[in-house]
Design a protein around this motif. Structure first.
Motif, PDB file in Angstrom:
ATOM      1  N   CYS A  22      17.455   0.296  51.058  1.00 57.92           N
ATOM      2  CA  CYS A  22      16.825   1.317  50.216  1.00 57.92           C
ATOM      3  C   CYS A  22      17.486   2.682  50.423  1.00 57.92           C
ATOM      4  O   CYS A  22      17.893   3.030  51.524  1.00 57.92           O
ATOM      5  CB  CYS A  22      15.337   1.402  50.547  1.00 57.92           C
ATOM      6  N   TYR A  26      15.890   5.619  49.427  1.00 58.44           N
ATOM      7  CA  TYR A  26      14.903   6.659  49.144  1.00 58.44           C
ATOM      8  C   TYR A  26      14.332   7.371  50.365  1.00 58.44           C
ATOM      9  O   TYR A  26      13.649   8.368  50.224  1.00 58.44           O
ATOM     10  CB  TYR A  26      13.762   6.076  48.307  1.00 58.44           C
ATOM     11  N   CYS A  27      14.505   6.823  51.554  1.00 63.20           N
ATOM     12  CA  CYS A  27      14.113   7.597  52.744  1.00 63.20           C
ATOM     13  C   CYS A  27      14.770   6.989  53.974  1.00 63.20           C
ATOM     14  O   CYS A  27      15.423   5.942  53.900  1.00 63.20           O
ATOM     15  CB  CYS A  27      12.597   7.706  52.892  1.00 63.20           C
ATOM     16  N   GLY A  71      14.827   2.972  56.236  1.00 57.31           N
ATOM     17  CA  GLY A  71      15.852   1.928  56.270  1.00 57.31           C
ATOM     18  C   GLY A  71      15.342   0.553  55.893  1.00 57.31           C
ATOM     19  O   GLY A  71      15.792  -0.460  56.446  1.00 57.31           O
ATOM     20  N   CYS A  72      14.429   0.479  54.938  1.00 53.88           N
ATOM     21  CA  CYS A  72      13.963  -0.834  54.482  1.00 53.88           C
ATOM     22  C   CYS A  72      15.125  -1.583  53.825  1.00 53.88           C
ATOM     23  O   CYS A  72      15.909  -1.005  53.073  1.00 53.88           O
ATOM     24  CB  CYS A  72      12.840  -0.684  53.466  1.00 53.88           C
ATOM     25  N   THR A 101       7.548  -2.758  51.490  1.00 53.84           N
ATOM     26  CA  THR A 101       8.296  -1.637  50.894  1.00 53.84           C
ATOM     27  C   THR A 101       7.252  -0.662  50.381  1.00 53.84           C
ATOM     28  O   THR A 101       6.063  -0.982  50.367  1.00 53.84           O
ATOM     29  CB  THR A 101       9.157  -2.034  49.668  1.00 53.84           C
ATOM     30  N   CYS A 102       7.690   0.497  49.942  1.00 51.52           N
ATOM     31  CA  CYS A 102       6.763   1.401  49.241  1.00 51.52           C
ATOM     32  C   CYS A 102       7.080   1.328  47.749  1.00 51.52           C
ATOM     33  O   CYS A 102       7.960   0.574  47.318  1.00 51.52           O
ATOM     34  CB  CYS A 102       6.869   2.813  49.777  1.00 51.52           C
ATOM     35  N   LYS A 123       8.698   3.244  45.791  1.00 54.36           N
ATOM     36  CA  LYS A 123      10.063   3.591  45.373  1.00 54.36           C
ATOM     37  C   LYS A 123      11.017   2.426  45.650  1.00 54.36           C
ATOM     38  O   LYS A 123      11.834   2.068  44.812  1.00 54.36           O
ATOM     39  CB  LYS A 123      10.539   4.857  46.103  1.00 54.36           C
ATOM     40  N   GLY A 124      10.898   1.859  46.846  1.00 54.10           N
ATOM     41  CA  GLY A 124      11.782   0.751  47.184  1.00 54.10           C
ATOM     42  C   GLY A 124      11.521  -0.469  46.319  1.00 54.10           C
ATOM     43  O   GLY A 124      12.434  -1.233  45.990  1.00 54.10           O
ATOM     44  N   PRO A 155       6.720   6.007  54.074  1.00 58.42           N
ATOM     45  CA  PRO A 155       5.515   5.190  53.904  1.00 58.42           C
ATOM     46  C   PRO A 155       5.479   3.934  54.754  1.00 58.42           C
ATOM     47  O   PRO A 155       4.437   3.615  55.340  1.00 58.42           O
ATOM     48  CB  PRO A 155       5.532   4.850  52.415  1.00 58.42           C
ATOM     49  N   VAL A 156       6.565   3.209  54.828  1.00 56.32           N
ATOM     50  CA  VAL A 156       6.514   1.942  55.571  1.00 56.32           C
ATOM     51  C   VAL A 156       6.397   2.205  57.065  1.00 56.32           C
ATOM     52  O   VAL A 156       5.667   1.497  57.775  1.00 56.32           O
ATOM     53  CB  VAL A 156       7.742   1.070  55.223  1.00 56.32           C
TER      54      VAL A 156
HETATM   55  S1  SF4 Z   1       9.606   3.436  53.064  1.00 59.37           S
HETATM   56 FE1  SF4 Z   1       9.942   3.269  50.851  1.00 59.37          FE
HETATM   57  S2  SF4 Z   1      11.452   4.831  50.377  1.00 59.37           S
HETATM   58 FE2  SF4 Z   1      11.510   4.511  52.581  1.00 59.37          FE
HETATM   59  S3  SF4 Z   1      13.142   3.005  52.897  1.00 59.37           S
HETATM   60 FE3  SF4 Z   1      11.199   1.893  52.751  1.00 59.37          FE
HETATM   61  S4  SF4 Z   1      11.005   1.292  50.609  1.00 59.37           S
HETATM   62 FE4  SF4 Z   1      12.557   2.903  50.734  1.00 59.37          FE
END
Ligand code: SF4
Length: 785
Positions: free
Chosen positions: A61, A63-64, A67-68, A98-99, A101-102, A232-233
């Protein structure tokens, strides 16, 4: 099956709806006699058959910094490419999580707005150009500016969203091809102060352990981090440990976000005073015999000097300056001292202050005093914002460090790189992002090459930054969309997003992971590493990297911190957490045998407190806080292009406290104008008790009314990270009534129902419940009458 798969995956999903409805009726009819067993077998067979039609590619991912990683299920034809599903399963940071976004935020890769060919400015317009034209122009301009003004008239900004290999090549282009250390990345806007705090005290600029350590801790202290929305995760690991394992949670924040509402202790220090209460409770711990003296004696230097520096930080003084009761501070100090392992999580609520580095240092001092390093379930965890903030800095996209935090002013280090690269390298520290903007205004910096960053909106005091970018003699922007920053460019190069290239990212827990190519680059776009190589070669470099793995072989050979990193060791879902020794062994827990200083001992580092900048006064009477939002990534260039996300959160807003709303005649939906000493924006209000008194909060998810039109040029003294969180504004009501900027379907209007888990056993215990999967029964043919 997910809606995105219907009609595109499997054999049954393309069945016309009326036929499907009839089949469902048949199933309902036979299920009481047959049970679910046979029906589920049909489903299993269908799932196995669909495998041949679907391509699954592992990616990471963007988006943050959590590291998902997950598999992307895709289907591609000559005319169409489709993302069917995001399936998390084996990611070491996220498992099956995931959140939003992911899971859903990938539609942007197929957006018709993607840049698909180079563009060259002609007056006030841009025209399409060939790669050859664009690269020739860049080479001519860079050469001419270098010959006229010297190499330090050029500057380079790498992307913290792009790969380690791309940051490495960008800094190599700046240093080895152009001859300047004017090189930076966006950690300057967020996490550099945390890195400095750790450099000062424990030696490495990285998280002390892994996300699993945070989950194991006896107590988690969150300071200035809206973790549930920004990471988030990772936040779910804290929520789970808090709910199911009795982990204690303390949150210090000026805003009552989700983690604050879950906390055992939540308190709201006055803005910009975290250093005071952190130092005061550290002193209290020393004074009351609660410090870990055995740990201090064995592992920490400068104890006396540090204790003397705490002289003024009494609980009474902290209570008065921070606006927090003495009893609360005392309770927090005792909880920290008595906990079985403490992890401190912090983010931009700490770092984006004029004392960001010093407050980060105070956090690490507190952890040292209580012996919360060198063990699992403890330590310092600055939460990296972008997916590769950690990696961009690790790989040399900084003005003072070559890859692996090797100083540019160290002659031995420089000569090692000079031998490898075959050129002489500059020795003086270059300009950082913040200094670059000043140097443009002063006429010293004439050209810039930037990729993958929306600098005109995300840097502080955006009006000042934009006017600087407009003054550049030559500006190259490399991006996937025509961003706001592109408006100031002379040449725009079309890049490929993460799904169209390979490489590695490094997440907040120092975890290196590979991403694999899902789609071919769209149109004439190219992966950033290829473009940087193309630019370098037009300038005479003669690089010949055919794949990012070849770049990494070179990095590993020059960088002791990554000596054992290879693509084979990162294959699939395998990961490494630096430092990685030549034999491939890594360090999930950073400090096991010693701290990263010559004598192996950590260091207390005294830090004084000073008044925050940009204070409120009669005219600018409100404090404006700002930051991230669960649904969007930064200004929203990518996430607004996912229809479902945009529907949940279509625009930005400003949070106003109930008391202030009454005082000013504001309701949710009111249109207000916010004015700071640096600019103004118009934005709709959301009245909420997440904020208190005369404090406002505005997320950064807007390109039109960007919060950074309001923020200042003040910075953290050690790193020049902008003091985004020190902003004062006035507020004028333009329209007292209006529609809510957030639809009712937004999760902020929901009411969570606390429970311990899915609790499926409650369903099983119901008298009318029949366990599925009963053995197949033979249906008897009807008897003939
Ligand atoms: S918490 Fe969300 S934004 Fe962050 S890496 Fe995981 S899926 Fe992506």
């Amino acid at each position: 099956m997910e809606r995105s798969m219907l009609g595109h995956a499997g054999y049954l999903t393309t069945i016309p709806q009326n036929a499907l409805n009839s089949m469902i009726d048949v199933v309902k009819g036979i299920e009481p006699e047959m049970g679910y067993g046979a029906i589920l077998q049909v489903s299993e067979i269908e799932a196995a058959m669909r495998e041949s039609r679907i391509r699954k590619t592992k990616t990471v991912c963007t988006y943050c910094g959590v590291g998902c990683s997950f598999d992307l299920w895709t289907e591609e034809s000559a005319t169409e490419r489709r993302i069917l599903k995001v399936e998390p399963a084996e990611g070491p940071a996220n498992g099956i999580s995931t959140c939003i976004k992911g899971k859903f935020g990938w539609e942007y890769v197929n957006s018709p707005d993607r840049l698909t060919s180079p563009l060259i400015r002609e007056g006030d317009r841009f025209r399409k150009a060939t790669w050859d034209e664009a690269l020739t122009l860049i080479a001519e301009k860079f050469t001419s500016i270098k010959n006229t003004y010297g190499p330090d008239a050029l500057s380079f900004i790498s992307s913290s969203k792009c790969t380690n290999e791309e940051s490495y090549l960008m800094q190599k282009l700046a240093r080895a091809v152009i001859g300047t250390n004017n090189m930076d990345n966006c950690s300057r806007y967020c996490q550099s102060p945390a890195t400095v705090g750790l450099f000062r005290t424990v030696g490495y600029g990285g998280d002390a352990g892994s996300i699993s350590d945070i989950e194991q801790a006896g107590l988690v202290l969150i300071v200035g981090s809206n973790t549930a929305e920004s990471h988030p995760v990772l936040a779910t690991r804290v929520k789970r440990a808090h709910k199911l394992r009795g982990q204690k949670l303390i949150v210090a924040d000026i805003r009552e976000h989700e983690m604050a509402r879950r906390a055992d202790v939540f308190f709201r220090p006055n803005p910009g005073t975290d250093l005071i209460w952190l130092s005061a409770i550290t002193r209290y711990i020393f004074d009351n015999g609660l410090a870990n003296t055995a740990f201090l004696t064995q592992w920490v230097n400068h104890i006396d000097e540090y204790r003397q520096s705490l002289e003024h930080f009494t609980l009474a003084m902290a209570s008065e300056r921070c606006g927090v009761a003495v009893e609360t501070l005392e309770k927090v100090a005792r909880m920290i001292a008595e906990a079985d392992g403490v992890c401190v999580l912090w983010a931009m609520g700490v770092t984006q202050h004029s004392m960001g580095s010093d407050t980060s240092t105070a956090i690490s001092n507190l952890l040292l005093a209580t012996g919360n390093y060198m063990r699992s379930g403890a330590g310092a965890y600055p939460l990296r914002g972008h997916n590769n903030v950690q990696g961009a800095s690790d790989h040399g996209a900084m003005p003072n460090f070559l890859p692996g935090y090797q100083s540019v002013d160290d002659p031995d280090i420089r000569s090692r790189f000079e031998r490898a690269w075959g050129v002489a390298l500059p020795a003086a520290t270059g300009l950082d992002n913040h200094q670059m903007i000043d140097a443009i205004h002063e006429g010293k910096l004439r050209a810039m090459y930037l990729f993958g960053e929306e600098m005109s909106l995300v840097d502080s005091n955006a009006n000042f930054v934009s006017s600087a970018l407009a003054k550049l003699d030559f500006f190259v922007v490399q991006d996937i969309f025509f961003s706001d920053t592109c408006r100031y460019a002379d040449v725009i190069l079309p890049a490929s997003p993460s799904l169209e290239k390979e490489g590695t990212f490094t997440s907040t827990e120092r975890r290196m992971q590979r991403l694999y190519q899902v789609f071919q680059p769209l149109g004439e776009s190219r992966p950033d590493w290829r473009i940087i190589q193309d630019v370098a070669n037009r300038l005479g470099a003669n690089w010949n990297y055919r794949h990012p793995s070849e770049i990494y072989t070179e990095i590993a050979a020059l960088t002791p911190l990554m000596a054992g990193v290879t693509y084979e060791r990162l294959a699939g879902y395998k990961t490494l957490q630096w430092p990685v020794a030549a034999d491939g062994s890594d360090q999930p827990l950073l400090y096991t045998k010693n701290f990263h200083f010559p004598d192996g001992k950590a260091r207390f580092y005294p830090v004084p407190w000073s008044e925050p900048t940009d204070q409120t006064n009669q005219e600018f009477d409100l404090h404006l806080n700002n930051g991230r939002l669960l649904e969007h990534f930064h200004e929203g260039n990518m996430t607004y292009r996912t229809e479902g996300i945009r529907a949940k959160t279509p625009c930005t807003f400003v949070e106003v406290s109930p008391a202030l709303a009454v005082e000013r005649g504001i309701t949710t939906g009111s249109l207000v104008q916010l004015t700071s000493r640096y600019g103004q924006v118009k934005v709709q209000a959301v009245v909420t008790d997440r904020v208190e008194g005369k404090q406002l909060y505005m997320p950064m998810n807007s390109t039109e009314e960007a919060v950074n039109r309001l923020t200042s040029r003040h910075t953290d003294t050690a790193t020049h990270t902008p003091a985004y969180k020190e902003t004062s504004v006035s507020m004028r009501v333009l329209e007292p009534h209006g529609e809510s900027p957030l639809p009712r379907t937004n999760s902020r209007f929901g009411k969570p129902t606390p429970q311990r888990g899915v609790e499926v056993e409650r369903k099983w215990q119901r008298a009318d419940y029949r366990m599925p999967g009963n053995p197949l029964i033979q249906i008897q043919p009807a008897k003939e009458s």
